[in-house]
Scaffold this motif. Structure first.
Motif, PDB file in Angstrom:
ATOM      1  N   LEU A  67      23.854  25.772 -38.494  1.00 29.52           N
ATOM      2  CA  LEU A  67      23.881  24.703 -37.590  1.00 29.52           C
ATOM      3  C   LEU A  67      23.589  25.034 -36.230  1.00 29.52           C
ATOM      4  N   MET A  68      23.990  26.136 -35.833  1.00 32.98           N
ATOM      5  CA  MET A  68      23.688  26.535 -34.642  1.00 32.98           C
ATOM      6  C   MET A  68      23.723  28.015 -34.531  1.00 32.98           C
ATOM      7  N   TYR A  76      26.551  27.991 -27.413  1.00 26.69           N
ATOM      8  CA  TYR A  76      26.236  27.387 -28.605  1.00 26.69           C
ATOM      9  C   TYR A  76      24.816  26.541 -28.588  1.00 26.69           C
ATOM     10  N   GLN A  77      23.683  26.873 -29.079  1.00 26.72           N
ATOM     11  CA  GLN A  77      22.286  26.282 -29.235  1.00 26.72           C
ATOM     12  C   GLN A  77      22.263  25.613 -30.518  1.00 26.72           C
ATOM     13  N   SER A  78      22.125  24.358 -30.737  1.00 25.89           N
ATOM     14  CA  SER A  78      21.805  23.603 -32.137  1.00 25.89           C
ATOM     15  C   SER A  78      20.305  24.286 -32.746  1.00 25.89           C
ATOM     16  N   VAL A  79      20.630  24.263 -34.134  1.00 23.09           N
ATOM     17  CA  VAL A  79      19.446  24.766 -34.764  1.00 23.09           C
ATOM     18  C   VAL A  79      19.011  23.707 -35.656  1.00 23.09           C
ATOM     19  N   VAL A  80      17.920  23.009 -35.557  1.00 21.99           N
ATOM     20  CA  VAL A  80      17.713  21.901 -36.471  1.00 21.99           C
ATOM     21  C   VAL A  80      16.326  22.332 -37.414  1.00 21.99           C
ATOM     22  N   GLU A  81      16.280  22.309 -38.489  1.00 19.38           N
ATOM     23  CA  GLU A  81      15.208  22.537 -39.440  1.00 19.38           C
ATOM     24  C   GLU A  81      14.305  21.274 -39.356  1.00 19.38           C
ATOM     25  N   VAL A 112      22.640  15.229 -37.347  1.00 18.78           N
ATOM     26  CA  VAL A 112      21.059  15.631 -36.926  1.00 18.78           C
ATOM     27  C   VAL A 112      20.537  16.681 -38.040  1.00 18.78           C
ATOM     28  N   HIS A 113      21.327  17.487 -38.546  1.00 18.50           N
ATOM     29  CA  HIS A 113      20.769  18.489 -39.415  1.00 18.50           C
ATOM     30  C   HIS A 113      20.229  17.926 -40.876  1.00 18.50           C
ATOM     31  N   ASP A 253      31.472  31.187 -38.946  1.00 15.91           N
ATOM     32  CA  ASP A 253      30.705  31.909 -38.119  1.00 15.91           C
ATOM     33  C   ASP A 253      30.225  33.030 -38.458  1.00 15.91           C
ATOM     34  N   ARG A 264      26.234  29.831 -36.511  1.00 13.77           N
ATOM     35  CA  ARG A 264      27.326  28.918 -37.155  1.00 13.77           C
ATOM     36  C   ARG A 264      26.650  28.561 -38.089  1.00 13.77           C
ATOM     37  N   ARG A 266      26.995  26.222 -42.264  1.00 10.04           N
ATOM     38  CA  ARG A 266      27.711  25.312 -42.822  1.00 10.04           C
ATOM     39  C   ARG A 266      27.244  25.536 -44.557  1.00 10.04           C
TER      40      ARG A 266
END
Lengths: 342, 280
Positions: A67-68, A76-81, A112-113, A253, A264, A266
């Motif tokens: 997720l990030m 925290y930085q979001s990671v979006v595929e 958003v993920h 985490d 982080r 999911r």
């Protein structure tokens, strides 16, 4: 006209072309069963499959996803595929499940993920050709589906009807431009396939229409069936693992070796697992197996439907019936039994 | 894996906050005062919760203990009960943590409670979220009638906010009583469960609102005692604990039958959950 009549050779050439240009996920054999996976060539694609081991939800909500990322200096930085792909060979009942998940993850608070993966997907649905041993989609109204995907392929005789529904579907079909348009009589035959599948995809005899499930479940809250069946339950979570409409998750985490950065993640979780409703101090709000077993049914047949416009969150794929070691998970048996008390 | 960053859209991304104060309260609980690094107010309503992240450890839901009438910072009471809360306990002033929220429903301080007599029934750590409403009422005193605060703990050393409680008790039109399940050699107060404080309570049921928050076992008995005073389910509010893992109605952990404690709760009008079988 965006509906093409395609023979096997043309279909194969087209799909081979797609695998060279696009990231294609398709159904392939895995031992004597079937699974979605990265598709290298058309010859590996099995549009004649009966059911996949896991539903295609794995490509929208993977079993484990980041997720990030985090680190001590920037937080925290979001990671979006965010990578387009073609999902090839989804059965109608699984497509119905994806549309339900779309509603869940986009309504209210936007995930958003999930939604970015979903928007990146071009989905090719294929009408069921070979029937799996436990499917009951015909009873759930999901044996065929007329909307919500990009392309629909239906096998009729030795040929295939390829129907581009959306702009992205039609643009994928540019490779079929030379194929003849399907005639009216062919499109009529597809309706016959749908009617036929509605009858064929009933390996278990559901005696109550899905529309009655919410009321039956509400009235059956204290039915002895929950206790009886749950007595045999291993709380293994297999039924939720294979379910195309289960989406509960846990967030954890994972820290790197520098102890100051990490991810982080999911992961899938399930309400049938023992500790699902446990809070700090070890108080478990659903500590009895029967309460967890019942909760899952009420979720599928009553709670989730109120969130998604009344649709029952069971599409009749039959995977839970196959996966359950204790042979207690068959929704048809449970619902028929609740109806007996009527 | 190809990725892009779209942080501003992500409901799961925590915002950094800094610890201003960290003080021990009891053997299990610590008090924290925090400030969001963005400089904005948390904007909580009394009874809401936040998701607190400790970098590399994880995230846990914690109710906000301060009233929104307190500006510039917010306060949490954290019981050391798991990995995340243990890590929170180790944080010192200046340390960072992540905050999402506030989430959930709130005590109706600007709704049903306004103009009414208020009874706060708190058990143990239940005082932490209810304190946000008590202080809101204290800071807007003219808007409310008589206030009764009942507080029950297992033993005297587990009592929270001892000094603040004295301050509340000294105020006009405020009745404060407390009890413990087991006293110690210094304890001269009431001994017994919280309902023993409710037997002689004089209540005008038509103009009273009760707030109940405590351990799971407390609700049924506290509500029975409130019923005996003539109060009805429409004027009783409960704050229910569940594991609100995502806070946004997706992950499924906090469900009470069909209700999501993170969105439709944690504060419920009792009339709305009295018939919900998993609730109380």
């Amino acid at each position: 006209m965006s509906i093409k009549r395609v023979d096997l050779a043309t279909l194969t050439t087209w799909i081979d072309g797609l695998t060279k240009k696009e990231r294609v996920i398709g159904v392939q054999a895995k031992g004597d069963r079937f699974a979605f996976g990265p598709l290298a060539r058309a010859a590996d694609l099995r549009l004649d499959y009966d059911v996949t081991i896991l539903p295609p939800k794995t490509f929208f909500q993977p079993p484990k996803e980041t997720l990030m990322s985090f680190n001590k200096t920037s937080g925290y930085q979001s990671v979006v595929e965010d990578k387009p792909f073609v999902l090839f060979g989804v059965h109608p009942y699984d497509m119905a499940a994806i549309l339900q998940m779309d509603e869940i993850f986009s309504q209210g608070t936007y995930d958003v993920h999930y939604m970015t993966r979903r928007k990146n997907a071009t989905i090719v649905v294929v009408d069921v050709y070979r029937v799996s041993p436990n499917v009951f989609a015909g009873s759930m109204g999901t044996s065929h589906i007329e909307d919500g995907y990009d392309i629909l392929i239906t096998k009729i005789g030795d040929d295939y009807l390829v129907d581009g529904k959306t702009m992205s579907g039609k643009s994928l079909m540019l490779g079929l431009v030379a194929a003849p348009d399907a005639s009216e009589s062919w499109i009529e035959q597809r309706k016959m396939v749908w009617e036929y599948n509605k009858q064929r995809l009933r390996k278990h005899d559901l005696k109550v229409p899905p529309s009655k499930w919410p009321k039956l479940l509400e009235e059956g809250y204290d039915n002895p069936i929950w206790e009886e069946r749950a007595n045999l339950c291993y709380s293994c979570g297999s039924c939720v693992l294979v379910c195309p409409t289960c989406y509960c998750f846990d967030v954890r985490d994972e820290t790197n070796w520098d102890l100051s950065s990490g991810e982080r993640i999911r992961v899938w979780d399930g309400c049938m697992l023992t500790d699902f409703a446990t809070v700090a101090g070890n108080h478990n709000f659903r500590k009895d197996k029967s309460a967890r077993f019942r909760h899952r049914y009420l979720r599928k047949g009553k709670y989730v439907p109120t969130k998604i416009g009344g649709q029952i969150a069971c599409v009749g794929c039959g995977r839970c019936v196959t996966a359950c070691t204790a042979n207690i998970a068959n929704p048809v048996e449970v619902m028929n039994r609740l109806a007996e008390g009527e | 894996m190809e990725t892009t960053i779209k942080s501003q859209d992500d409901i799961y991304r925590p915002h950094l906050a800094t610890v201003l104060k960290s003080e021990p309260m009891t053997a299990m609980e610590r008090f924290f005062e925090l400030k969001l690094d963005s400089g904005r107010e948390l904007g909580n309503k009394p009874g809401q919760f936040v998701e607190v992240s400790v970098l590399g450890i994880g995230e846990a839901p914690i109710s906000v203990s301060s009233s929104p009438t307190q500006k510039g910072s917010f306060q949490l009471v954290v019981r050391n009960a798991g990995n995340v809360t243990r890590a929170i306990h180790n944080l010192k002033p200046g340390d960072k943590l992540g905050i999402r929220g506030p989430f959930g429903t709130n005590f109706p301080v600007e709704g049903t409670m306004k103009g009414k007599d208020i009874i706060f029934v708190c058990g143990g750590l239940g005082l932490a979220p209810v304190r946000s409403a008590i202080n809101y009422v204290m800071d807007n005193r003219k808007n409310y009638g008589n206030v009764t605060i009942l507080y029950g703990c297992r033993n005297p050393v587990e009592r929270l906010f001892i000094n603040e409680v004295k301050n509340w008790a000294s105020k006009d039109r405020v009745t404060y009583t407390e009890t413990v399940d087991r006293g110690d050699e210094n304890w001269k107060g009431n001994v017994g469960v919280i309902t023993t404080l409710m037997t002689d309570m004089s209540v005008d049921p038509g103009k009273t609102v009760a707030i109940v928050c405590g351990p799971p076992v407390m609700y049924k008995f506290a509500i029975m005692s409130l019923y005996k005073t003539g109060m009805t389910a429409d004027n009783i509010y409960v704050s229910l604990e569940r594991h609100m893992k995502c806070g946004v109605g997706k992950c499924g952990h906090c469900q009470i039958n069909g209700l999501y404690a993170c969105q439709e709760g944690p504060v419920f009008k009792y009339a709305d959950v009295a018939e919900v079988k998993e609730a109380i």
